[in-house]
Design a protein around this motif. Structure first.
Motif, short mmCIF file in Angstrom:
data_model
loop_
_atom_site.label_atom_id
_atom_site.label_comp_id
_atom_site.label_asym_id
_atom_site.label_seq_id
_atom_site.Cartn_x
_atom_site.Cartn_y
_atom_site.Cartn_z
N ILE A 85 -1.50 -17.10 -10.37
CA ILE A 85 -0.13 -16.79 -10.44
C ILE A 85 -0.09 -15.15 -10.94
O ILE A 85 -0.28 -14.98 -12.12
N ALA A 86 -0.12 -14.28 -10.01
CA ALA A 86 0.06 -12.95 -10.27
C ALA A 86 0.59 -11.99 -9.07
O ALA A 86 0.06 -12.45 -7.88
N PRO A 87 1.44 -11.15 -9.23
CA PRO A 87 1.68 -10.34 -8.32
C PRO A 87 0.55 -9.41 -7.57
O PRO A 87 -0.40 -9.22 -8.23
N HIS A 89 0.27 -6.19 -6.87
CA HIS A 89 -0.17 -5.15 -7.91
C HIS A 89 -0.84 -5.38 -9.13
O HIS A 89 -1.63 -4.17 -9.80
N ARG A 90 -0.97 -6.44 -9.59
CA ARG A 90 -1.41 -6.85 -10.97
C ARG A 90 -2.92 -7.86 -10.28
O ARG A 90 -3.35 -8.30 -11.48
N THR A 91 -3.37 -7.97 -9.40
CA THR A 91 -4.28 -8.67 -8.91
C THR A 91 -5.52 -8.01 -8.67
O THR A 91 -5.79 -7.03 -7.97
N TRP A 96 -9.11 -11.68 -6.91
CA TRP A 96 -8.91 -11.64 -5.50
C TRP A 96 -10.28 -12.49 -4.78
O TRP A 96 -10.23 -13.30 -4.19
N ALA A 138 7.11 -16.09 -4.87
CA ALA A 138 6.82 -14.87 -5.74
C ALA A 138 5.57 -15.10 -6.67
O ALA A 138 5.12 -16.05 -7.00
N ASN A 139 5.00 -13.77 -6.67
CA ASN A 139 3.91 -13.98 -7.33
C ASN A 139 2.53 -14.68 -6.85
O ASN A 139 1.60 -15.33 -7.84
N HIS A 140 2.33 -15.14 -5.63
CA HIS A 140 1.41 -15.92 -5.32
C HIS A 140 0.65 -15.32 -4.06
O HIS A 140 -0.10 -15.97 -3.35
N GLU A 141 0.84 -13.97 -3.92
CA GLU A 141 0.11 -13.48 -2.78
C GLU A 141 -1.48 -13.70 -2.54
O GLU A 141 -1.76 -14.12 -1.46
#
Length: 243
Positions: A85-87, A89-91, A96, A138-141
């Motif tokens: 759980i992270a957006p 831009h913070r992954t 990844w 949100a925040n699950h990309e």
């Protein structure tokens, strides 16, 4: 019911619940996980330590089943995976890549090894996706992308191997009450807030998700393939009447 079922990620909440249900139904369960010590109390006839996020690990798991039980599993339940759980831009790159390995790579290699082991024989496989692959959360990309890949893999493989009698399906659970989600649900207020997202109220239990997976492996689902069944209390498809 399929006679031999291999469960990857068998030490997790859903994997354990599925192992209990299938064993109780008379299936010969093969529990697979990266940490053999965590498999010791899983209901299974055979426990295999293997990392199915690699092609070698997946092949090892199938070979171990063949050697020990004298046959390849006619049922496959792929419960291996992790979440993030992270957006976007913070992954970080490492996070990844880890999410892809744990979820998408593991699904691809396990299905590939299972298909090879079946040697043209019929069988049924079921995979774990997530509601975040089906509706924007949100925040699950990263996890959404990985699970979306799993769903695409399921549909394509179902089409490719239908003529061989291989059925390939998936479940897409909402937030499920398991050890994986325990850190997010530790406070009663957080648990209550999470449950309010679902039209039926509350969270899914591991047993409820496992029950759908067990059905997809059974003769009762013999005309079902290429499907992703949401086990999410209506989260992805309905909006309740607001009172």
């Amino acid at each position: 019911m399929t006679s031999i079922v291999m469960i990857t990620g068998a030490s997790g909440g859903i994997g354990r619940a599925l192992a209990r249900q299938l064993s109780a139904a008379g299936a010969r369960v093969v529990a697979v996980g990266r940490d053999g010590t965590k498999l010791e109390d899983v209901d299974a006839e055979l426990r295999v330590t293997a990392d199915v996020s690699t092609a070698e690990g997946a092949a090892l798991a199938l070979a171990a089943c063949q050697d020990a039980l004298g046959a390849s599993p006619d049922g496959l339940a792929h419960c291996a995976g992790s979440t993030l759980i992270a957006p976007l831009h913070r992954t970080k790159l490492e996070a990844w890549q880890a999410i892809l390995r744990a979820n998408l790579d593991s699904a691809f290699y396990t299905l590939q090894a299972w298909h090879a082991a079946r040697g043209g024989q019929a069988g049924a496989a079921v995979f774990c996706s997530s509601v975040v692959a089906r509706i924007g959360v949100a925040n699950h990309e990263a996890i959404a992308a990985a699970k979306g890949g799993v769903e695409a893999l399921v549909r394509s493989a179902a089409a490719t191997y239908a003529a061989q009698g291989l059925r390939v399906n998936a479940v897409a659970p909402g937030m499920t009450d398991t050890p994986l989600t325990a850190p997010m649900l530790g406070m009663p207020a957080l648990r209550e807030a999470a449950g309010r997202q679902y039209p039926l109220g509350g969270l899914q239990s591991a047993e409820q998700v496992a029950g759908v997976m067990a059905w997809l492996l059974s003769e009762g689902a013999s005309r079902i393939t290429g499907q992703v069944i949401a086990v999410d209390g209506g989260f992805t498809t309905i909006r309740p009447l607001v009172k």
